[in-house]
Structures are given as C-alpha cells and as structure tokens.
Write a protein that holds these residues in place. Structure first.
Motif, PDB file in Angstrom:
ATOM      1  N   LEU A   1      -1.603  -2.432 -14.371  1.00  0.00           N
ATOM      2  CA  LEU A   1      -2.713  -1.663 -14.955  1.00  0.00           C
ATOM      3  C   LEU A   1      -3.987  -1.819 -14.124  1.00  0.00           C
ATOM      4  O   LEU A   1      -4.745  -0.853 -13.942  1.00  0.00           O
ATOM      5  CB  LEU A   1      -2.959  -2.112 -16.401  1.00  0.00           C
ATOM      6  N   PHE A   2      -4.208  -3.034 -13.615  1.00  0.00           N
ATOM      7  CA  PHE A   2      -5.379  -3.247 -12.755  1.00  0.00           C
ATOM      8  C   PHE A   2      -5.281  -2.373 -11.501  1.00  0.00           C
ATOM      9  O   PHE A   2      -6.256  -1.708 -11.110  1.00  0.00           O
ATOM     10  CB  PHE A   2      -5.466  -4.722 -12.362  1.00  0.00           C
ATOM     11  N   ALA A   3      -4.091  -2.363 -10.879  1.00  0.00           N
ATOM     12  CA  ALA A   3      -3.897  -1.546  -9.675  1.00  0.00           C
ATOM     13  C   ALA A   3      -4.062  -0.068  -9.990  1.00  0.00           C
ATOM     14  O   ALA A   3      -4.656   0.688  -9.210  1.00  0.00           O
ATOM     15  CB  ALA A   3      -2.509  -1.811  -9.094  1.00  0.00           C
ATOM     16  N   ALA A   4      -3.548   0.379 -11.156  1.00  0.00           N
ATOM     17  CA  ALA A   4      -3.627   1.796 -11.536  1.00  0.00           C
ATOM     18  C   ALA A   4      -5.075   2.241 -11.714  1.00  0.00           C
ATOM     19  O   ALA A   4      -5.474   3.337 -11.282  1.00  0.00           O
ATOM     20  CB  ALA A   4      -2.843   2.022 -12.825  1.00  0.00           C
ATOM     21  N   ARG A   5      -5.862   1.372 -12.349  1.00  0.00           N
ATOM     22  CA  ARG A   5      -7.272   1.736 -12.589  1.00  0.00           C
ATOM     23  C   ARG A   5      -8.070   1.708 -11.273  1.00  0.00           C
ATOM     24  O   ARG A   5      -8.970   2.521 -11.057  1.00  0.00           O
ATOM     25  CB  ARG A   5      -7.868   0.788 -13.633  1.00  0.00           C
ATOM     26  N   LYS A   6      -7.699   0.777 -10.420  1.00  0.00           N
ATOM     27  CA  LYS A   6      -8.347   0.719  -9.108  1.00  0.00           C
ATOM     28  C   LYS A   6      -8.038   1.978  -8.307  1.00  0.00           C
ATOM     29  O   LYS A   6      -8.923   2.564  -7.655  1.00  0.00           O
ATOM     30  CB  LYS A   6      -7.865  -0.519  -8.355  1.00  0.00           C
ATOM     31  N   VAL A   7      -6.790   2.449  -8.378  1.00  0.00           N
ATOM     32  CA  VAL A   7      -6.386   3.665  -7.665  1.00  0.00           C
ATOM     33  C   VAL A   7      -7.156   4.876  -8.199  1.00  0.00           C
ATOM     34  O   VAL A   7      -7.604   5.734  -7.422  1.00  0.00           O
ATOM     35  CB  VAL A   7      -4.856   3.878  -7.783  1.00  0.00           C
ATOM     36  N   PHE A   8      -7.325   4.951  -9.537  1.00  0.00           N
ATOM     37  CA  PHE A   8      -8.107   6.052 -10.119  1.00  0.00           C
ATOM     38  C   PHE A   8      -9.508   6.087  -9.509  1.00  0.00           C
ATOM     39  O   PHE A   8     -10.006   7.139  -9.092  1.00  0.00           O
ATOM     40  CB  PHE A   8      -8.186   5.893 -11.641  1.00  0.00           C
ATOM     41  N   MET A   9     -10.132   4.904  -9.446  1.00  0.00           N
ATOM     42  CA  MET A   9     -11.503   4.842  -8.908  1.00  0.00           C
ATOM     43  C   MET A   9     -11.545   5.188  -7.421  1.00  0.00           C
ATOM     44  O   MET A   9     -12.502   5.804  -6.945  1.00  0.00           O
ATOM     45  CB  MET A   9     -12.098   3.453  -9.154  1.00  0.00           C
ATOM     46  N   MET A  10     -10.504   4.819  -6.701  1.00  0.00           N
ATOM     47  CA  MET A  10     -10.470   5.129  -5.271  1.00  0.00           C
ATOM     48  C   MET A  10     -10.321   6.640  -5.034  1.00  0.00           C
ATOM     49  O   MET A  10     -10.893   7.184  -4.088  1.00  0.00           O
ATOM     50  CB  MET A  10      -9.323   4.367  -4.606  1.00  0.00           C
TER      51      MET A  10
ATOM     52  N   PHE B   1       3.093  -8.900 -14.884  1.00  0.00           N
ATOM     53  CA  PHE B   1       3.325  -7.662 -14.147  1.00  0.00           C
ATOM     54  C   PHE B   1       2.495  -6.518 -14.727  1.00  0.00           C
ATOM     55  O   PHE B   1       1.883  -5.737 -13.988  1.00  0.00           O
ATOM     56  CB  PHE B   1       4.815  -7.292 -14.193  1.00  0.00           C
ATOM     57  N   SER B   2       2.465  -6.405 -16.060  1.00  0.00           N
ATOM     58  CA  SER B   2       1.718  -5.319 -16.713  1.00  0.00           C
ATOM     59  C   SER B   2       0.234  -5.397 -16.381  1.00  0.00           C
ATOM     60  O   SER B   2      -0.407  -4.378 -16.073  1.00  0.00           O
ATOM     61  CB  SER B   2       1.920  -5.385 -18.230  1.00  0.00           C
ATOM     62  N   ALA B   3      -0.308  -6.619 -16.451  1.00  0.00           N
ATOM     63  CA  ALA B   3      -1.738  -6.780 -16.148  1.00  0.00           C
ATOM     64  C   ALA B   3      -2.029  -6.371 -14.711  1.00  0.00           C
ATOM     65  O   ALA B   3      -3.011  -5.652 -14.438  1.00  0.00           O
ATOM     66  CB  ALA B   3      -2.149  -8.234 -16.383  1.00  0.00           C
TER      67      ALA B   3
ATOM     68  N   MET C   1      -8.440   9.630 -19.571  1.00  0.00           N
ATOM     69  CA  MET C   1      -7.470   9.532 -20.660  1.00  0.00           C
ATOM     70  C   MET C   1      -6.105  10.072 -20.216  1.00  0.00           C
ATOM     71  O   MET C   1      -5.056   9.493 -20.530  1.00  0.00           O
ATOM     72  CB  MET C   1      -7.966  10.308 -21.883  1.00  0.00           C
ATOM     73  N   GLU C   2      -6.126  11.181 -19.483  1.00  0.00           N
ATOM     74  CA  GLU C   2      -4.864  11.754 -18.989  1.00  0.00           C
ATOM     75  C   GLU C   2      -4.205  10.814 -17.966  1.00  0.00           C
ATOM     76  O   GLU C   2      -2.973  10.653 -17.951  1.00  0.00           O
ATOM     77  CB  GLU C   2      -5.130  13.130 -18.367  1.00  0.00           C
ATOM     78  N   TRP C   3      -5.034  10.224 -17.122  1.00  0.00           N
ATOM     79  CA  TRP C   3      -4.515   9.260 -16.140  1.00  0.00           C
ATOM     80  C   TRP C   3      -3.883   8.060 -16.858  1.00  0.00           C
ATOM     81  O   TRP C   3      -2.770   7.639 -16.526  1.00  0.00           O
ATOM     82  CB  TRP C   3      -5.647   8.791 -15.232  1.00  0.00           C
ATOM     83  N   GLU C   4      -4.578   7.513 -17.874  1.00  0.00           N
ATOM     84  CA  GLU C   4      -4.052   6.353 -18.602  1.00  0.00           C
ATOM     85  C   GLU C   4      -2.737   6.697 -19.308  1.00  0.00           C
ATOM     86  O   GLU C   4      -1.824   5.867 -19.368  1.00  0.00           O
ATOM     87  CB  GLU C   4      -5.082   5.856 -19.636  1.00  0.00           C
ATOM     88  N   ALA C   5      -2.647   7.934 -19.859  1.00  0.00           N
ATOM     89  CA  ALA C   5      -1.403   8.348 -20.523  1.00  0.00           C
ATOM     90  C   ALA C   5      -0.249   8.377 -19.519  1.00  0.00           C
ATOM     91  O   ALA C   5       0.867   7.933 -19.821  1.00  0.00           O
ATOM     92  CB  ALA C   5      -1.580   9.718 -21.171  1.00  0.00           C
TER      93      ALA C   5
END
Length: 679
Positions: free
Chosen positions: A104-113, A99-101, A176-180
C-alpha cells in the motif's frame, strides 16, 4: 500386510518378519505417532512394546488393540499437524501484514509520482509519461495483481484500462478510484501468496516427515552400533570406543542437535554429559534415556529445517517477483517495438523485420520459454508459429494473443527457475551439513588443544598460551565468525572477550559456554555462506542464460548452414558435405553435448547417428528432430556449466578463507607489534 495368515491377530513372529522386510510397514510405523508401534521396529524393545499393545495379555495383538494404538497415533499426528498449521498461520499472517503495508505504501507513492501536478487525479498524459520513463512506476505496475493497472503499460490497451479504472467517468483517475484498484490488486496478490503457500506446505511437510524418519532411523542405528554387547544399554566403555573409531556414530552425534549427545565426542565433557543423559543414575544409558535425548535433538533440527523452509520460501518469492516483473516488462517493450505502426496488433511483416534487425527483440524471444514465440526467429517456422499464436485466425497477433503466449513463457521460465533453485538448495544443504560437521569437529578439537590440563574448562592462562603459540588454534579463531572468540587473539581485547564468553562468571570458560559461542559462530558462518551463494546466483544465472542464448543461436545457424537447399530438412548428402568442409559446423557439433550429433563427424558412425536422430524415419532431419537433439545437448552443456560454477565457487571460497585468515592474523600481529606498551 502383517497378518499373513489372515487370523485377525498379529503374532510376534508375524511382526518380526514384517518389520525386517516390508518397506510399507516400516515406513508407516516409523512415522505413525504411537511410541509402542514405533518400538516394534527395535528388536530390543519389541517384547516390551508387544506387552504394552497386548492389553488382553493373550500373547497377540488383535484388531481392537491395534485400532486403539492407531487412534492414539492419529491423535498425536493430528496434534502435530495442528501445531504446525498454527505456526504456519501465525507466520503467514505476520508476513501478509508486512507485505500489505509495504504494498500500500508503494501504491500510494506511485500515485504521487504519476500525479506530477499534485492535483489529486491522474490524467492520461500523466500516466503515459510515467509508464514510459519512470522505472519505479513501471516496476510496481508490471506485477501489481490488477490487470487494468498492468494494462496502463500497454499502449494498445491504455484506453480500455483507463475506462475501466475511471468509474465516475470524469476522464481522470482520482485517489478513490486508484485506491479501489489497489484494493483489488492487493486481494489478488494476497490470494496468490496464499495459493503459493499451500502449494509449498505439502512439499514442506513431506520434507519434514522424510527428515524425521531418516533422523530417527539414524538414531536407532547409532544406538545399535554403540551397543556392542547387545545389552540394550550403553556403557561408558562402549561410548568411548564408538566415538573414537566409528565414523557413522561420530557423524550422527555431531549433527544431532542435542548438546549432551554432541559432548559425548569431547573427552573432557564425557562424564558430565553421561551424567546429564543418565536420568536413572544407574551408570548406563538405556533406550528410553537415549530416545528422550533424541527427541530433543530432533525438535531442534526440525525447528532449524522449518526456519530454513521459511527462508527459502521468502527468497523464492522475491526471486520470482523480480524475475516476473523484469520478464513482463521486457515482453511489453518487445511488443511495442515490433508494433511499429502502433496498431495494437503484430503483422507478419512487422515480426519479420524485427527478428532480423532488433537485438532486444531477438534476445528476449530466444530465451522467453514459449516455443512458438521462439520459432518467430526461424524463417522456416515463422508461418507455423504465427498460425499457432493467432488463435483468432485473423492473420495478426493482437495484445491478448501475445499476452497469452507470454503467460505460457513466464510459467515455463518460473518452472525452470524453481528447478534450478531446488538443485542449488539441495547442493547447498549438503555442503552446509558437511561444513557444519567439519566446523564443529574443529571447534571441539580447538577446545581440547587449549584445555591443556584436561579440566573441561579454559583458563585465561591456557587461552593466552594457545593464541600465542598454537597455529591450529589461531587459524580456527581468526575467521570463526564469532567476534568474542576472535578477540581472544587480541591482547587488548582479551579481558572483554573472556567476560562476554564466561556467562556464569566463574572466571573460566566451560564446555557449555564454549559450545554456545561456537553455535553463534556457526550461525554467522552459515549466514555468510548463504549471502555469498545468493550473490553468486545472479551472476551464475546470467552466465547460463547468456550461454543458452548463444548455444541456441549457434544451433540454428548450424542448421541453416547445413541446409544448402533451404528445404527445412537436412539430407545425408548435405550433412556429409558440411561436416567435411564447414569449420563452423564442425566446431559446433564437436562441443554440442549430444552424442548422435557429434557422431555425424565420424564417417563410420554417420548412418547409425542419422537413424537415431531421424525419429520420423523419412530419411532426413527436419527442424523438430534437430531441435529435440539440440535440447538434449543443451541440457548436458548447462549441467556441465553448473558443475563448473560450483567448482569455481568452492575454489574461490577456499582461497578467500585462507587469504582472510592470513591477512587478519597478520593485521592483529602488526597491531600488537606497534602497541609496544600493551595499552
């Protein structure tokens, strides 16, 4: 409780009396974990169990002897708990890691979108554009677990959310703020998953304990039913008689999970099964040999139940997550639609206008699960609903007050989903158990029909003969769920299928090889049934939701049509007038599902019905009394609809199975007819 004379010791007579009549004693002993205490429940093992427990050999079980047995039972139960806990924790760790993987993949994809200019930071404009138009971004944020990320979806909270996320005060959200923020969100989601697992564990453990007690009780009853001469052992003659005539014995053995016990139902396998079960080689099955087989069967059935519990938990989590995301997204859209001046608060005038003209607002509120939000649709209840929602009493509903009501609504809707899921799962489990018993019975019958010489093995010639001429064999194989069994019907594939099924390379298919193939087939059929049920569930839920919304809307319109003076209450005069002249009122009441509302149409029953509905005894029906009756009617109508959905599903499954068998049979015959050289 057993020591009725308070002597501090348990006599044989006291024990015999308690284990016959005292439910609490029986329930404890069944699942206490100590064999000799459990054997006190079995008349034929009672003396031996007492002898083992009575270490002082004085003919009674004293407190020390009881406590010693209880310590052994507790130790065993704690071991079982530890094993189960370890199994759960391993499974949970693996699931959380996956679930975590994925999260995190979805979260980073959303940032890029959101980061349309690939600058590595998110501006307010980029966020505003994405949360309006990008469904993948919206779906992720709406239930991500971090309130500040979720508030990016709410125009009235956007500024505050951006300020909270932008920790370096640069005016933008960098990676960095997004990842936090995502780390906080992930922690919240994992904690939510942990809490949900803990809540489920107690129910799962109770389910397994209840199943175990019921299984062991059925096993003991089965032994007693077979043991006609009460000798404490089972002879071949007794077994043959029982498996041919006693339905309860057959039903238990078919689903007991232990192959050799199941093979007692197959004449060609009976001798071999008895030999395998009779470990003492005395020609009979004693209680110890029976219990050993039962333990193996129970272990298999419990393992299957645990797998099913895990599957149910995953399905429930996925269903809840999807529903929550859709519900919260709709709630935020509805707030924005009502808030036409974008002030971040909802005025009475804005609400009144929306609930009259905006279909999306009306449809959401009708079925949102929060009474006060639903009452916004009723002019006579609007002021009271607003007063309840406006906890700050400033005359408007702000975002926090709206979100609080939405959380209550979501909680209620998820409870309803859970109740409906539990009802479905109970029905599905019962249906699957009946299907499995019928399937295994048919499979064993087919084996015996093919095995013409009763040798206990199937030769190529026997199979070839049966699949050409025996309709019952053909009908079973054609749609049985195991390709290798199905390929027995196809001459060009017969050799390969036989080779795959004949795992010991003897040149024949014995009963064990057949059963292994049938087990694979049954798993495939049960999985197919599960998938078909899941596909139907979404349509069924949509049908129920649409029916519920339509029913409640008709109920409110009916109240307004009867309430001619717009007083907010229904008088006897108003009711009598409406039920004699208003077709819409009559049509609704006739089919509303609530007897007292229906009896308003019957002059001779009118007084009694009004008295039953008028719980305040003020001589009129107010909106609350009407709604209570409507809830009862709706519950009945929904229950009827669910029964009808189940009936339709069964009829469709039967029709599809019959058609598929006929179609596939025809297809294989046509292939063989075209293939004139049998190449």
């Amino acid at each position: 409780m057993i020591d009725v004379d308070n002597s501090g010791t348990l006599t044989k007579e006291e024990i015999k009396k308690s284990v016959k009549s005292d439910k609490e004693v029986i329930d404890f002993l069944k699942d206490c974990g100590e064999e000799n205490l459990q054997f006190l429940l079995e008349p034929k093992r009672l003396d031996r169990a007492l002898n083992a427990l009575d270490t002082s050999q004085d003919g009674e079980v004293d407190v020390d002897e009881w406590e010693e047995a209880i310590r052994r039972g507790l130790s065993k139960r704690l071991e079982q708990l530890a094993d189960e806990r370890e199994r759960r924790e391993r499974a949970a760790a693996a699931e959380d890691e996956a679930f975590s993987a994925e999260f995190l993949f979805a979260a980073r994809k959303v940032f890029m979108m959101i980061d349309e200019d690939d600058s590595g930071t998110l501006t307010k404009d980029e966020i505003t554009t994405a949360v309006k138009a990008n469904k993948e971004v919206i779906d992720f944020l709406v239930n991500c677990g971090n309130p500040n990320l979720q508030y990016l979806l709410v125009p009235a909270r956007l500024e505050a959310a951006l300020e909270a996320l932008d920790t370096d005060r640069s005016g933008e959200i960098d990676a960095m703020e997004w990842e936090a923020a995502i780390e906080t969100a992930l922690k919240a989601k994992l904690e939510q998953r942990r809490v949900e697992r803990e809540q489920a564990q107690s129910a799962n453990r109770a389910e397994i304990e209840a199943f175990t007690a019921e299984f062991l009780n059925a096993a003991r009853e089965c032994f007693l039913m077979i043991d006609k001469d009460n000798s404490g052992t089972l002879t071949k003659t007794e077994i043959v008689h029982s498996v041919s005539s006693d339905k309860s014995v057959k039903d238990f053995l078919q689903n007991c999970g232990e192959p050799n016990l199941q093979f007692l139902l197959v004449p060609a396998r009976l001798e071999a099964s008895l030999d395998a079960l009779d470990t003492s080689k005395d020609g009979e099955l004693d209680m110890d040999e029976w219990e050993e087989a039962i333990k193996r069967g129970l272990a298999k059935r419990v393992s299957q139940l645990q797998d099913e519990q895990e599957r149910r938990a995953k399905a429930a989590a996925a269903e809840n997550a999807a529903f929550s995301a859709e519900f919260l997204g709709a709630a935020r859209r509805v707030f924005a639609m009502i808030d036409v001046d974008n002030s971040g608060t909802l005025t009475k005038e804005e609400i009144k206008k929306s609930v009259k003209s905006d279909k999306e607002v009306i449809d959401f509120l009708k079925d949102c699960g929060e009474e006060n939000l639903q009452f916004l649709l009723e002019p006579k209840r609007l002021d009271r609903a607003l007063n309840a929602l406006d906890t700050s009493q400033d005359g408007e509903v702000d975002v926090d007050e709206w979100e609080e009501a939405i959380r209550r609504g979501l909680s209620k809707r998820l409870e309803q989903l859970a109740d409906e899921r539990e009802r479905r799962e109970r029905a599905a489990a019962a249906e699957d158990e009946a299907f499995s018993a019928e399937f295994l019975f048919a499979a064993r019958k087919v084996f015996m029909m093919i095995d013409e010489d009763d040798s206990g093995t199937l030769t190529k010639d026997e199979i070839t003969t049966a699949v050409k001429a025996n309709k019952e064999v053909i009908d079973f194989l054609v749609n049985c769920g195991n390709p290798n069994l199905q390929y027995l019907l196809v001459p060009a594939r017969l050799e390969a299928a036989l080779e795959a099924l004949d795992t010991d390379r003897s040149g024949e298919i014995d009963a064990m090889e057949w059963e292994a193939a049938i087990e694979t087939a049954l798993k495939a059929k049960l999985e197919q049934r599960r998938v078909e049920r899941e596909q139907a569930q979404s349509a069924n839920r949509a049908e129920i939701e649409a029916f519920t919304a339509e029913f409640l809307n008709a109920a409110r319109e009916c109240f307004l049509m009867i309430d001619k003076d717009n007083s907010g209450t229904l008088t006897k005069t108003e009711i009598v007038h409406s039920v004699s002249s208003d077709k819409s009122v009559k049509d609704f009441l006739q089919n509303c599902g609530e007897p007292n509302l229906q009896f308003l149409l019957v002059p001779a029953r009118l007084e009694a019905s009004l008295d039953a509905l008028d719980t305040s005894k003020d001589g009129e029906l107010d909106m609350d009394e009407w709604e209570e009756a409507i809830k009862r009617g709706l519950a009945k109508r929904v229950s009827q609809l669910q029964d009808e959905q189940e009936r339709r599903a069964k009829a469709a499954a039967a029709e599809n199975a019959a058609f598929s068998a006929e179609f596939l049979g025809a297809a294989r015959r046509v292939f063989a007819m075209i293939d004139v050289d049998n190449s």
